[in-house]
Design an enzyme around this catalytic site. Sequence first.
Site, mmCIF file in Angstrom:
data_model
loop_
_atom_site.group_PDB
_atom_site.id
_atom_site.type_symbol
_atom_site.label_atom_id
_atom_site.label_comp_id
_atom_site.label_asym_id
_atom_site.label_seq_id
_atom_site.Cartn_x
_atom_site.Cartn_y
_atom_site.Cartn_z
ATOM 1 N N GLY A 1 0.785 -1.227 0.000
ATOM 2 C CA GLY A 1 0.000 0.000 0.000
ATOM 3 C C GLY A 1 0.812 1.268 0.000
ATOM 4 O O GLY A 1 0.247 2.354 0.147
ATOM 5 N N CYS B 1 -17.273 0.073 -27.226
ATOM 6 C CA CYS B 1 -18.695 0.385 -27.329
ATOM 7 C C CYS B 1 -19.286 0.434 -25.926
ATOM 8 O O CYS B 1 -20.108 -0.389 -25.538
ATOM 9 C CB CYS B 1 -19.387 -0.666 -28.193
ATOM 10 S SG CYS B 1 -21.084 -0.231 -28.606
#
Length: 419
Positions: free
Chosen positions: A229, A339
């Site tokens: 992290g 799309c």
Amino acid sequence: MPQVGTFPVTRDEIAGLPVSELAARYGTPVYVYDAAKIRERVADLQRFDHIRYAQKACSNLAILDLVRREKVLVDAVSAGEVHRALAAGYSLHGNPPPVVYTADIFDRESLELVVQRDIHVNAGSIDMIDQLGTRAPGRSVTLRINPGFGHGHSQKTNTGGEQSKHGIWHAELDECLRQIDRHGMAVSGIHMHIGSGTDLEHLGQVCGALEATVAKIGRTVTSISAGGGLPVPYHARQSYVDLEEYYRLWNATRERLQEELGHKISLEIEPGRYLVAESGFLITEIRAVKRQGGNTFYLLDAGFNNLARPILYGAYHPMSIANATGRPLQSVVVGGPLCESGDIFTQEEGGFVCQRSLPSAGVGDLLILECAGAYGFVMASNYNSKPLAAEVLICDGQAYLARARQTNEDLVRGESIPG
């Protein structure tokens, strides 16, 4: 190390090689990784006893081989990642284990693999302990503990707290230890990771929770993991964590535990994003410039099938136009060919489209999505039947094809029509 991110809006080269030449040689879209930047980030963390790369961030064999040569250990979250580590030259056994399997479940393949190959396990659920203990009693394991709180740049990257599926819930530690005893197992290490974007205030809470956990487990513990992290700046307003203070907090925790337990405790860190994010660039080509009311769109030959972080998290990636010095800036929306209305790289979390100030450009110009080395290619898909991009590693001034571009034939390989 710089304290904040600095990102130009035009770029001529990557790791000394012209962007235009890389695009001409390998086509677009193409991921390009700078080996020197990865080595630099490994060097940042040398004060820790062991660095273990969370390969889920970028698992190309060339990257795994690079970090292995830098004496970095590896974390695997699936049977496939174990096989990747082996293919990159890692061995399975050593002290500390070169490869650790970290997960919240065993699927059937991964359980069989860790049992048969005696792979060290960092367990994130009590069911994992029971399943491993039933098949392979007497093993030593590491426990990943959810301390009851978390942190992350997005709710979707928060790996602690009651809304997170990760880790053994802190209140169930006693039940977990009963399962450990029932199977004659031992807990050799504790891993506690609360999410990406860790700040030092949260880190202090993590250290305290980890100490309390070790106090319950006792003298079998010989290693602790700071987890991962570690943030990198994707935006000029973001900054790096203070690594000196980060290490100081973890080392002080380690020293207190050593005094309490009476033996040496090794301190491990598990970076993923930190090692590879800044090394990665996704080179794309602008294939259309469209004006839709008040918005100008740069539409690329890359979409969220190549880089999903913006649509998943509203993640911000710095962008640049190749060889655009001196061109006027304009506010644009950057999108892909898919799309899908959500195929937008300049969006915030929640899907809100926003604009970016970039040099004026036209069809055929190259746009580079930067800081794309972590959770980029590894999250790619074949949506809209788009082939996966090529991956290139630049090492010591030379470009190497680390993964060939997928072909249309590859897309249908393995499929069949009945009859």
